[in-house]
Every structure is written in structure tokens, then in C-alpha cells.
Design a protein around this motif. Structure first.
Motif, short mmCIF file in Angstrom:
data_model
loop_
_atom_site.label_atom_id
_atom_site.label_comp_id
_atom_site.label_asym_id
_atom_site.label_seq_id
_atom_site.Cartn_x
_atom_site.Cartn_y
_atom_site.Cartn_z
N LEU A 10 0.83 -1.20 0.00
CA LEU A 10 0.00 0.00 0.00
C LEU A 10 0.87 1.26 0.00
CD1 LEU A 10 -2.16 -2.15 0.77
CD2 LEU A 10 -3.16 -0.46 2.31
N GLU A 11 1.93 1.24 0.80
CA GLU A 11 2.81 2.39 0.92
C GLU A 11 3.47 2.73 -0.42
OE1 GLU A 11 6.30 3.77 4.08
OE2 GLU A 11 5.37 1.80 4.25
N THR A 12 3.94 1.69 -1.11
CA THR A 12 4.59 1.91 -2.41
C THR A 12 3.61 2.53 -3.41
OG1 THR A 12 6.10 0.06 -2.05
CG2 THR A 12 5.79 0.77 -4.33
N LEU A 13 2.39 2.01 -3.43
CA LEU A 13 1.38 2.55 -4.35
C LEU A 13 1.06 4.01 -4.01
CD1 LEU A 13 -0.88 -0.61 -4.54
CD2 LEU A 13 0.17 0.49 -6.52
N GLU A 14 0.91 4.30 -2.72
CA GLU A 14 0.59 5.67 -2.31
C GLU A 14 1.74 6.64 -2.60
OE1 GLU A 14 -0.54 5.47 1.78
OE2 GLU A 14 -2.41 4.41 1.36
N GLU A 15 2.97 6.18 -2.39
CA GLU A 15 4.14 7.03 -2.69
C GLU A 15 4.21 7.39 -4.17
OE1 GLU A 15 7.37 4.70 -1.28
OE2 GLU A 15 7.20 5.39 0.81
N ASN A 16 3.59 6.58 -5.01
CA ASN A 16 3.55 6.85 -6.45
C ASN A 16 2.22 7.45 -6.88
OD1 ASN A 16 6.13 5.63 -7.93
ND2 ASN A 16 5.66 4.36 -6.14
N GLU A 17 1.53 8.06 -5.89
CA GLU A 17 0.31 8.86 -6.11
C GLU A 17 -0.89 8.03 -6.58
OE1 GLU A 17 1.36 12.22 -8.52
OE2 GLU A 17 2.57 13.10 -6.91
N PHE A 18 -0.95 6.78 -6.13
CA PHE A 18 -2.14 5.95 -6.36
C PHE A 18 -2.85 5.73 -5.04
CE2 PHE A 18 0.73 4.47 -9.84
CZ PHE A 18 -0.09 4.81 -10.91
N GLU A 19 -4.15 5.39 -5.12
CA GLU A 19 -4.90 4.96 -3.94
C GLU A 19 -4.66 3.46 -3.74
OE1 GLU A 19 -9.05 5.74 -4.45
OE2 GLU A 19 -8.77 7.88 -4.84
N ALA A 20 -4.72 3.03 -2.50
CA ALA A 20 -4.59 1.59 -2.24
C ALA A 20 -5.25 1.26 -0.90
CB ALA A 20 -3.12 1.17 -2.21
#
Length: 407
Positions: A10-20
Motif C-alpha cells: 500500500l505504501e509503495t502505491l501511495e508514494e507513487n500517487e495511487f490509492e490503495a
């Protein structure tokens, strides 16, 4: 540990400006303080984005938007928010469309308690009142119940299974829609039906699950299955005492008054493995043979059964008997079985001091079925009736046995 690894996804996705978000059953179980097993993740990132951000992945279901991401040898399914097109086989959508809103993804799910999402900080997204239904111990379909069941008829059995596992009631409109759409289950692969039934009869609330199956007539498409659950009655409460599925199915069939032939038909219909089928048919046959009555312990002559069926089968049968007698337990039965087994000087034909070839030579007869028949007689006499396990004694007994048959 596993949850911490999943949070990294989740953190990786959020760091790349996605929701998770964590989604579905893992959120439900976490809120109920139950063990969390499979962790599913949903995101607005498309499969291509997920594969780019996580080089160590398996493209498990790209056309449905699912990529399995590997973190320290642990796999997590990451699925793009989606809506589903028309369902043509009452099981799977013809196509899916990726969407940008989480709510659209949640509204395609089966029950409100499975239609919640949670971010890595514990913030809940619950547009359909799943948390309130958890507190009220209710199984409620998302949106219009009949539509959810027409999309995927396996949801009918999943509803019963969740009720049995969680001890929940089924909300009235959902229950009514289950009764109305029950015939759709005839379109579902029998292997999927079997798996849901396995989970239901293995649950702590198996009695509730069986009552619901009977009340909704979900199994009417299979007269054998329908009759089995209908006629097994209150005895299904005993299933929680048994350790294996084979024993559970055996007791269920015996409780319904099935013969071993009827048991074989149901096993065949459910496409159980040959081994499972043979074991269930054997247990039902033996329970019928012994004429077992509920809560009325009886003496069992274990010797012949041990020779005919073997130690493992008799041990499992003894557990079945104790379950049948659970309100009046026979505390000696298990000890008696062990003692009889330990005291038998031989337990298998190959442990006899003569072989089939020895008998052929000593009796000067051609090979044939008689050899195995005589060896089995010798086994019983040696194991249970004091015949010495020596070549001389066995050959002498074999000569008498053959002479008796010839006259």
C-alpha cells in the motif's frame, strides 16, 4: 508480520500517487478480531502500473485487473478498481471495466460485510453499512439481493457459509432472494458447490448452516444432497466433534438414513476423489452394519473389523462411534480397540509364516482364488483364535480348510 508486509505494498502505491486499500474478507475478519488469512488489496493503479512498481510479480489475472505482488516470498493479490459487465453463466462476467472510484468497485461485491475497504492507517471506507451489519450479526447483500445472486449464483452458498462460520443471521430481503434464485445453483460447477459445502459442514455453526440450506432449498437441484441435509436433522450438531471432512460427510449421510450405495451416489455426484469416496462408503456401510444408535453405546467386536478394515479405518470409525454416542460417551471403547490391536499376534496376511506359494506346494494345487481365501481364514484363526503362526500349524490348518470346502 504478513500485515506489515502488505502495508509495504500500500505504501509503495501511495508514494507513487495511487490509492490503495485492504479490501473484502481481510477487513471483515480484522474488525471481528478473527485471524486474518488472505490479504487482498485494491487500487486505482492499472495492472501495468502495478507490474512496473513491483518487478517481482506474477500476472495472475490481468484481464480481471489482478497482479500478484511478491514481498519477501509472500504473495498479495492487487486488483484494479473495476466494474463488471453482463454475466452469462450465473458465475463470471463477460468482461470488466477498470474504474477510478473505490465505491464502484465495492458495489459489485456480494455482501456488505465483504464490501469494506481500509487504508494502511486503519481508516475505513464503508459505503454500504458493512460495519453496522457486523455489529448486528447480519448477512446482507450489497444493493438488490436478487441481482447479486443472478450475477454469481455461488453467492447463495457463500451466504449460508458465512452465516455458519460467523454465527450470523441472514437479513430478510436477502433470505427471500436466496429462496427465489435457488434454482440458479444448478448452473454452478459441482466442484465449487462441494467446496462451499465442505466449508459449511466444517464450521462451528454447522447446525445453523444446515438449517439454512433446508429453509432456502438451495440444494433442490440435487435431490440426493437436498434429502441428505433435510433428513440429517439435529444430528448435524455432532459434526463439530469430528476432525476430518470424510468423517463429517459419513456421519451426515448416516444421520440422513443413507445406505452405502446412496452414499456412493452422492460422493459421485460431488465428484469426490476415489479415496474419499471409498472411505465415506466404508464408514456408512460399517455404521449401518453395526446398527449404531444415537447416544446408546454398544460393545464392538473389534478383532474382525481390524483384520478386514485395518487400524486407520478402525481408529477413525471409533471416533465416529464416540460422536454418535457423544451424550453417553463410552470411555473404554478407544482403550479396548488399542488393546485388541496390540494383542493380535498377526495383523496382515503378509505377516503369516506361509505364503501363497508355500500353500500351492504343500497342497499340490494349481494357483487360483482359493489361495487368498485360505490365507484370509488362516489370518483370522492366527490373529484371533490362537492358531500358532508356524509353517507346520498353518499348512495343517490350510489342508483342513481346503478339505472342508471340497466336501
Amino acid at each position: 508480520m504478513v500485515v506489515e508486509l502488505a502495508k509495504r505494498v500500500l505504501e509503495t502505491l501511495e508514494e507513487n500517487e495511487f490509492e490503495a486499500y485492504f479490501v473484502g474478507g481481510c477487513v471483515r475478519d480484522w474488525l471481528l478480531n478473527r485471524p486474518v488469512h488472505d490479504i487482498d488489496i485494491c487500487t486505482n493503479a492499472h495492472p501495468g502500473d502495478v507490474m512496473r512498481l513491483f518487478p517481482d510479480h506474477v500476472p495472475t489475472g490481468l484481464k480481471h485487473g489482478t497482479v500478484s505482488v511478491k514481498i519477501e516470498k509472500q504473495l498479495f493479490e492487487v486488483t484494479t478498481y473495476r466494474t463488471e459487465g453482463k454475466y452469462e453463466d450465473y458465475r463470471r462476467p463477460v468482461d470488466v471495466q477498470f474504474v477510478a472510484q473505490l465505491r464502484l468497485d465495492l458495489e459489485r461485491r456480494d455482501f456488505t460485510i465483504n464490501a469494506m475497504a481500509m487504508d494502511r492507517n486503519g481508516n475505513l471506507q464503508d459505503p454500504f453499512g458493512g460495519r453496522a451489519d457486523l455489529k448486528a450479526c447480519l448477512i446482507r447483500a450489497v444493493g438488490t439481493a436478487s441481482e447479486r445472486f443472478q450475477e454469481d449464483a455461488l453467492r447463495l452458498l457463500r451466504g449460508v457459509r458465512f452465516a455458519a462460520q460467523l454465527g450470523f443471521s441472514i437479513e430478510e430481503e436477502t433470505l427471500s432472494a436466496m429462496k427465489d434464485t435457488a434454482p440458479l445453483l444448478s448452473y454452478i460447477a459441482v466442484e465449487r458447490v462441494r467446496e462451499e459445502l465442505n466449508k459449511t459442514i466444517s464450521s462451528s455453526g454447522v447446525q445453523l448452516g444446515c438449517q439454512l440450506l433446508t429453509k432456502t432449498r438451495l440444494l433442490a437441484f440435487s435431490p440426493g444432497l437436498d434429502r441428505m441435509f433435510d433428513q440429517s436433522g439435529e444430528q448435524v450438531r455432532r459434526l463439530t466433534r469430528l476432525p476430518t471432512l470424510v468423517q463429517k460427510w459419513s456421519l451426515l449421510m448416516y444421520a440422513a438414513g443413507f445406505t452405502h450405495k446412496e452414499a456412493k451416489e452422492v460422493c459421485g455426484y460431488l465428484r469426490m476423489s476415489n479415496r474419499e469416496t471409498d472411505m465415506i462408503v466404508s464408514f456408512v456401510r460399517l455404521l449401518c452394519l453395526l446398527g449404531v444408535e444415537w447416544d446408546r453405546p454398544q460393545e464392538v467386536d473389534w478383532g474382525p473389523l481390524l483384520l478386514a478394515e485395518g487400524w486407520e479405518t478402525c481408529q477413525a470409525l471409533e471416533e465416529l462411534l464416540q460422536t454418535c454416542w457423544s451424550n453417553e460417551r463410552d470411555t473404554q471403547s478407544e482403550q479396548v480397540l488399542e488393546t485388541v490391536y496390540e494383542q493380535m499376534p498377526v495383523k496382515k496376511v503378509k505377516e503369516l509364516a506361509v505364503s501363497g506359494l508355500d500353500l500351492q506346494i504343500a497342497l499340490q494345487k494349481k494357483p487360483g482364488e482359493w489361495i487368498m481365501q485360505v490365507l484370509n481364514v488362516l489370518l483370522v484363526q492366527t490373529a484371533l483364535h490362537g492358531l500358532p503362526n508356524t509353517p507346520e500349524a498353518l499348512i495343517e490348518a490350510a489342508k483342513k480348510e481346503v478339505a472342508n470346502h471340497e466336501h
